[in-house]
Design a protein around this motif. Structure first.
Motif, PDB file in Angstrom:
ATOM      1  N   SER A 165     -11.469  -0.127  57.192  1.00 16.24           N
ATOM      2  CA  SER A 165     -12.525   0.303  56.292  1.00 16.24           C
ATOM      3  C   SER A 165     -13.831   0.415  57.072  1.00 16.24           C
ATOM      4  CB  SER A 165     -12.674  -0.712  55.154  1.00 16.24           C
ATOM      5  OG  SER A 165     -13.586  -0.247  54.192  1.00 16.24           O
ATOM      6  N   ILE A 166     -14.794   1.111  56.472  1.00 12.91           N
ATOM      7  CA  ILE A 166     -16.101   1.302  57.095  1.00 12.91           C
ATOM      8  C   ILE A 166     -17.153   1.194  55.998  1.00 12.91           C
ATOM      9  CG2 ILE A 166     -15.977   3.813  56.838  1.00 12.91           C
ATOM     10  CD1 ILE A 166     -17.423   4.080  59.522  1.00 12.91           C
ATOM     11  N   GLU A 167     -18.273   0.532  56.318  1.00 13.76           N
ATOM     12  CA  GLU A 167     -19.339   0.362  55.332  1.00 13.76           C
ATOM     13  C   GLU A 167     -20.684   0.663  55.976  1.00 13.76           C
ATOM     14  OE1 GLU A 167     -19.241  -3.672  53.996  1.00 13.76           O
ATOM     15  OE2 GLU A 167     -17.252  -3.481  53.111  1.00 13.76           O
ATOM     16  N   PRO A 168     -21.530   1.420  55.308  1.00 16.20           N
ATOM     17  CA  PRO A 168     -22.893   1.619  55.823  1.00 16.20           C
ATOM     18  C   PRO A 168     -23.638   0.286  55.795  1.00 16.20           C
ATOM     19  CG  PRO A 168     -22.395   3.198  54.085  1.00 16.20           C
ATOM     20  CD  PRO A 168     -21.283   2.192  54.102  1.00 16.20           C
ATOM     21  N   ILE A 169     -24.475   0.055  56.789  1.00 18.25           N
ATOM     22  CA  ILE A 169     -25.328  -1.125  56.824  1.00 18.25           C
ATOM     23  C   ILE A 169     -26.661  -0.719  56.227  1.00 18.25           C
ATOM     24  CG2 ILE A 169     -26.538  -2.757  58.324  1.00 18.25           C
ATOM     25  CD1 ILE A 169     -24.254  -2.405  60.335  1.00 18.25           C
ATOM     26  N   ARG A 195      -8.659   2.619  52.255  1.00 15.74           N
ATOM     27  CA  ARG A 195      -9.482   3.217  51.198  1.00 15.74           C
ATOM     28  C   ARG A 195     -10.933   2.821  51.411  1.00 15.74           C
ATOM     29  NH1 ARG A 195      -7.391   4.714  46.018  1.00 15.74           N
ATOM     30  NH2 ARG A 195      -5.230   5.223  46.311  1.00 15.74           N
ATOM     31  N   HIS A 196     -11.803   3.778  51.282  1.00 15.71           N
ATOM     32  CA  HIS A 196     -13.237   3.509  51.386  1.00 15.71           C
ATOM     33  C   HIS A 196     -13.999   4.657  50.746  1.00 15.71           C
ATOM     34  CE1 HIS A 196     -12.650   6.238  54.771  1.00 15.71           C
ATOM     35  NE2 HIS A 196     -13.946   6.465  54.751  1.00 15.71           N
ATOM     36  N   THR A 197     -15.242   4.383  50.417  1.00 10.96           N
ATOM     37  CA  THR A 197     -16.090   5.439  49.884  1.00 10.96           C
ATOM     38  C   THR A 197     -16.554   6.268  51.070  1.00 10.96           C
ATOM     39  OG1 THR A 197     -16.829   3.999  48.110  1.00 10.96           O
ATOM     40  CG2 THR A 197     -18.196   5.935  48.582  1.00 10.96           C
ATOM     41  N   ILE A 242     -14.502  -2.720  59.441  1.00 14.71           N
ATOM     42  CA  ILE A 242     -13.670  -3.831  59.008  1.00 14.71           C
ATOM     43  C   ILE A 242     -12.258  -3.598  59.541  1.00 14.71           C
ATOM     44  CG2 ILE A 242     -12.677  -5.012  56.996  1.00 14.71           C
ATOM     45  CD1 ILE A 242     -15.785  -3.282  56.317  1.00 14.71           C
ATOM     46  N   ILE A 295     -18.572   8.266  53.741  1.00 17.06           N
ATOM     47  CA  ILE A 295     -19.970   8.167  54.139  1.00 17.06           C
ATOM     48  C   ILE A 295     -20.579   9.556  54.076  1.00 17.06           C
ATOM     49  CG2 ILE A 295     -21.505   7.647  56.065  1.00 17.06           C
ATOM     50  CD1 ILE A 295     -19.544   5.414  56.800  1.00 17.06           C
ATOM     51  N   VAL A 325     -23.222   1.479  60.770  1.00 17.96           N
ATOM     52  CA  VAL A 325     -22.045   1.090  60.000  1.00 17.96           C
ATOM     53  C   VAL A 325     -21.437  -0.208  60.509  1.00 17.96           C
ATOM     54  CG1 VAL A 325     -21.413   3.440  59.306  1.00 17.96           C
ATOM     55  CG2 VAL A 325     -20.502   2.496  61.430  1.00 17.96           C
ATOM     56  N   LYS A 326     -20.681  -0.818  59.613  1.00 18.78           N
ATOM     57  CA  LYS A 326     -19.889  -2.009  59.927  1.00 18.78           C
ATOM     58  C   LYS A 326     -18.433  -1.604  59.793  1.00 18.78           C
ATOM     59  CE  LYS A 326     -18.816  -6.516  57.951  1.00 18.78           C
ATOM     60  NZ  LYS A 326     -19.138  -7.439  56.857  1.00 18.78           N
TER      61      LYS A 326
END
Length: 116
Positions: free
Chosen positions: A100-104, A61-63, A77, A65, A74-75
């Motif tokens: 998961s993936i997150e914008p840096i 689950r992730h928001t 996980i 992009i 991106v980072k």
């Protein structure tokens, strides 16, 4: 050891990773057949080290992009990369997946041929 068991060090191989597309749903395959079950979201990405493009499949689950036309650092996980052989194209390819993936937050990223 099978070709697809070879693990790839993401940081050494790609340096920083940037998303260059909106995500698209990818479906689960069972015994080589596509099911109706969504298995994750795939994003097209680019390496700042060698400028290769590749897909990243995010299974957790992730928001999503929101790609707006500019590369997004991106980072990843829980990321894992493996080699596989594409017999149709007759060449090795890389498969990258992450939990998961997150914008840096925007900052200057060092690239092999300059900075952004």
């Amino acid at each position: 050891m099978n070709f697809n068991e070879i693990k790839v060090n993401l940081a050494e191989t790609f340096g920083e990773i940037m998303v260059v597309s909106n995500g698209r749903e990818v479906y689960l395959y069972i015994d080589g057949k596509k099911t109706e079950k969504v298995d994750g979201i795939a994003y097209k990405a680019i390496s700042t080290k060698n400028w290769n493009t590749f897909n990243i499949k995010v299974t957790g689950r992730h928001t999503p992009i929101n790609y707006t036309g500019a590369p997004i650092p991106v980072k990843l996980i829980g990321a894992e990369a493996k080699l596989w052989f594409d017999y149709k194209a007759n060449e090795p390819k890389i498969s990258v997946s992450a939990e998961s993936i997150e914008p840096i937050p925007q900052s200057r990223i060092k690239m092999a041929k300059g900075e952004i």
